[in-house]
Scaffold this active site. Sequence first.
Site, short mmCIF file in Angstrom:
data_model
loop_
_atom_site.label_atom_id
_atom_site.label_comp_id
_atom_site.label_asym_id
_atom_site.label_seq_id
_atom_site.Cartn_x
_atom_site.Cartn_y
_atom_site.Cartn_z
N ASP A 13 0.81 -1.23 0.00
CA ASP A 13 0.00 0.00 0.00
C ASP A 13 0.84 1.27 0.00
O ASP A 13 0.44 2.30 0.55
CB ASP A 13 -0.97 0.02 1.21
CG ASP A 13 -1.90 -1.18 1.19
OD1 ASP A 13 -2.22 -1.67 0.09
OD2 ASP A 13 -2.30 -1.63 2.28
N LYS A 16 1.85 2.11 -5.09
CA LYS A 16 2.36 1.53 -6.34
C LYS A 16 1.41 1.79 -7.51
O LYS A 16 1.84 2.07 -8.62
CB LYS A 16 2.55 0.00 -6.18
CG LYS A 16 3.57 -0.38 -5.12
CD LYS A 16 3.63 -1.88 -4.93
CE LYS A 16 2.39 -2.50 -4.37
NZ LYS A 16 2.06 -2.07 -2.97
N GLY A 40 -4.53 -4.28 -3.84
CA GLY A 40 -5.50 -3.23 -4.16
C GLY A 40 -4.69 -2.00 -4.54
O GLY A 40 -4.06 -1.39 -3.69
N HIS A 41 -4.65 -1.69 -5.82
CA HIS A 41 -3.81 -0.60 -6.32
C HIS A 41 -4.71 0.54 -6.79
O HIS A 41 -5.45 0.39 -7.76
CB HIS A 41 -2.92 -1.10 -7.46
CG HIS A 41 -1.93 -2.13 -7.02
ND1 HIS A 41 -1.06 -2.76 -7.87
CD2 HIS A 41 -1.67 -2.64 -5.79
CE1 HIS A 41 -0.31 -3.61 -7.19
NE2 HIS A 41 -0.66 -3.56 -5.91
N GLN A 224 2.01 -6.08 -3.23
CA GLN A 224 2.42 -6.16 -1.82
C GLN A 224 3.71 -5.34 -1.62
O GLN A 224 3.89 -4.36 -2.30
CB GLN A 224 2.61 -7.63 -1.39
CG GLN A 224 1.30 -8.41 -1.26
CD GLN A 224 0.73 -8.91 -2.58
OE1 GLN A 224 1.43 -9.53 -3.36
NE2 GLN A 224 -0.53 -8.66 -2.82
P1 GDP Z 1 -0.72 0.32 -3.53
O1 GDP Z 1 -1.30 -0.96 -3.04
O2 GDP Z 1 0.75 0.40 -3.28
O3 GDP Z 1 -1.07 0.61 -4.96
O4 GDP Z 1 -1.38 1.48 -2.64
P2 GDP Z 1 -2.93 1.63 -2.28
O5 GDP Z 1 -3.67 2.08 -3.47
O6 GDP Z 1 -3.42 0.42 -1.57
O7 GDP Z 1 -2.86 2.77 -1.18
C1 GDP Z 1 -2.26 3.98 -1.43
C2 GDP Z 1 -3.27 5.09 -1.13
O8 GDP Z 1 -2.60 6.33 -1.09
C3 GDP Z 1 -4.32 5.24 -2.19
O9 GDP Z 1 -5.52 5.67 -1.61
C4 GDP Z 1 -3.76 6.33 -3.11
O10 GDP Z 1 -4.76 7.00 -3.82
C5 GDP Z 1 -3.10 7.21 -2.10
N1 GDP Z 1 -1.93 7.97 -2.55
C6 GDP Z 1 -0.95 7.62 -3.43
N2 GDP Z 1 0.01 8.55 -3.46
C7 GDP Z 1 -0.38 9.51 -2.59
C8 GDP Z 1 0.21 10.74 -2.17
O11 GDP Z 1 1.30 11.14 -2.57
N3 GDP Z 1 -0.49 11.46 -1.25
C9 GDP Z 1 -1.68 11.07 -0.75
N4 GDP Z 1 -2.29 11.84 0.13
N5 GDP Z 1 -2.26 9.91 -1.12
C10 GDP Z 1 -1.60 9.15 -2.03
P1 IMO Z 2 -0.88 -4.22 -2.26
O1 IMO Z 2 -0.41 -4.78 -3.57
C1 IMO Z 2 -1.02 -4.60 2.08
C2 IMO Z 2 -1.03 -8.65 3.71
C3 IMO Z 2 -2.28 -9.08 4.44
C4 IMO Z 2 -1.69 -10.02 5.46
C5 IMO Z 2 -0.58 -10.72 4.68
C6 IMO Z 2 -0.97 -12.06 4.11
O2 IMO Z 2 -2.18 -3.50 -2.34
O3 IMO Z 2 0.20 -3.44 -1.61
P2 IMO Z 2 -2.53 -12.79 2.09
O4 IMO Z 2 -4.00 -12.56 1.85
O5 IMO Z 2 -1.65 -12.28 1.00
O6 IMO Z 2 -2.23 -14.22 2.42
O7 IMO Z 2 -2.22 -11.95 3.43
O8 IMO Z 2 -0.24 -9.83 3.62
N1 IMO Z 2 -1.24 -8.16 2.32
C7 IMO Z 2 -1.19 -6.87 1.98
N2 IMO Z 2 -1.03 -5.77 2.74
N3 IMO Z 2 -1.11 -4.49 0.73
C8 IMO Z 2 -1.23 -5.58 -0.04
O9 IMO Z 2 -1.20 -5.54 -1.38
C9 IMO Z 2 -1.32 -6.85 0.58
N4 IMO Z 2 -1.47 -8.11 0.13
C10 IMO Z 2 -1.40 -8.90 1.21
O10 IMO Z 2 -2.93 -7.98 5.04
O11 IMO Z 2 -1.07 -9.29 6.49
MG MG Z 3 -2.86 -1.62 -1.84
#
Ligand code: GDP
Ligand code: IMO
Ligand code: MG
Length: 436
Positions: A13, A16, A40-41, A224
């Site tokens: 999270d 990415k 979840g991207h 991840q």
């Molecule tokens: P990922 O799994 O690495 O793709 O990240 P996620 O989408 O799960 O979580 C990142 C969150 O941060 C999302 O809600 C993005 O929209 C948000 N985000 C990404 N870059 C920035 C930033 O520079 N500032 C803020 N405030 N939010 C950001």
């Molecule tokens: P993105 O790509 C954050 C975490 C779960 C749990 C552990 C194992 O959005 O960054 P699993 O279901 O994979 O067996 O769970 O890994 N986890 C993540 N945490 N971002 C993710 O993906 C994750 N994918 C798995 O919360 O701790």
């Molecule tokens: Mg994510």
Amino acid sequence: MPSTAVIGLQWGDEGKGKIIDSLAAEADMVVRFAGGHNAGHTVHVGSEKYVLHLIPGGILHSGKTNLIGRGLVVDLAALLAEIDGLEERGVPVMERLRIDGRAHLIFPFHAQLDGLAETQRGSGKIGTTGRGIGPAYADKVARSGLRLSDALCADTFAARLQALVEEKNTLLQGIYGQSAIDGQQLLEQTLEQVECLRSIVVDGGACVRQAYAEGQRILFEGAQGAMLDLDGGTYPYVTSSWTGLAGIAGGAGFPPNRIDRALAVSKAYCTRVGEGPFPSELHDATGERLREQGNEYGATTGRPRRCGWFDAVQTRYACAWNGLDGVFLTNLDVLSGFEQLQVCVAYRLPDGRETTEFPGHLGALDQVQPVYKSLPGWQEDITGATSLAELPPTCQEYVAFLEEQMQTPIVSLSVGPGREQLFSCSPQAAPAWAKS
Ligand code: GDP
Ligand code: IMO
Ligand code: MG
């Protein structure tokens, strides 16, 4: 002929999705190589928000090939729902998406077993996403898993699925006291789902190697984060795939010595979802403030993310074992308004000694105390900044300190979720096509 890899540097999270979407504008092919719909991207385009789970982050751009690599575990129902959801919003997914036939399948019983195993673990639970990721990878490693291409051949698939169902029924009924899986219904459902995808199933490794040989620009999208890597992460509180750079070789079928640039995404602080050690976690009002200012709730499960200060010991370790050329620093804007910022620069061990090395075993990591360096914060809203020079001096100092601590250049800064809220800050280290 650049190939660029982007992985998560922390526990997932890191942003990415946003970074991949931005870089995809200048790439020809975007390739996911690990994980499944546990990811979840998030991508924001204007006022539109997209959350991608299995589909690579180049899907919103026309003229790009998006490949689901062979290292993924794919839940067909989840993939079809994701495709439908995007198509309904006008994204021509089937034109832009390809999927490697070697990718393994997640069946509904994998998710069921994921939940049952978590219950069985009790207080030692991992906090998985419940998507069946671990059980599906376990079947793959045990050599009883089934791949997408297996399902393209109905006759042989039926017998193999039946064998797997029998094995799982023994477990579900005998150990967990659950009802049996209806093998025939599962077979029919799977064959129906596979038909919808038949036209986009390819030999993904061959495609990506061919594209690279033709001079196309390849972008490998990590899922991840490094600390959730099966080998390099905080085992057993990890996911079941190789989320680091090394995952690309196996998971995309691409030679590791042809990865031209290795980059990672890190937040300017740190978050984690699920259980497991997190030395710089904040259990107080400051952690709550980070969660609210950063809107730190999981993109896949909606769970509140655990929040803490930036951990330089952890990120330096992740930079080192992945041999990274640069880091994208995201969510810098979230830190606006804090009087002082803390950066974890060392861990204090139970015997009182301090270490700047990431401990090799989980027992030690559970017992360390963070040693902080305090830096002055900034009050200004930085969401409109377009260059390093526009940032308040204390913000620039914070970025410089993280860079020094990671011993890796910070190539770009992200100051908001929007596509345009990203700028290059270390031109010499950024790939030509990553410069804004
Ligand atoms: P990922 O799994 O690495 O793709 O990240 P996620 O989408 O799960 O979580 C990142 C969150 O941060 C999302 O809600 C993005 O929209 C948000 N985000 C990404 N870059 C920035 C930033 O520079 N500032 C803020 N405030 N939010 C950001
Ligand atoms: P993105 O790509 C954050 C975490 C779960 C749990 C552990 C194992 O959005 O960054 P699993 O279901 O994979 O067996 O769970 O890994 N986890 C993540 N945490 N971002 C993710 O993906 C994750 N994918 C798995 O919360 O701790
Ligand atoms: Mg994510």
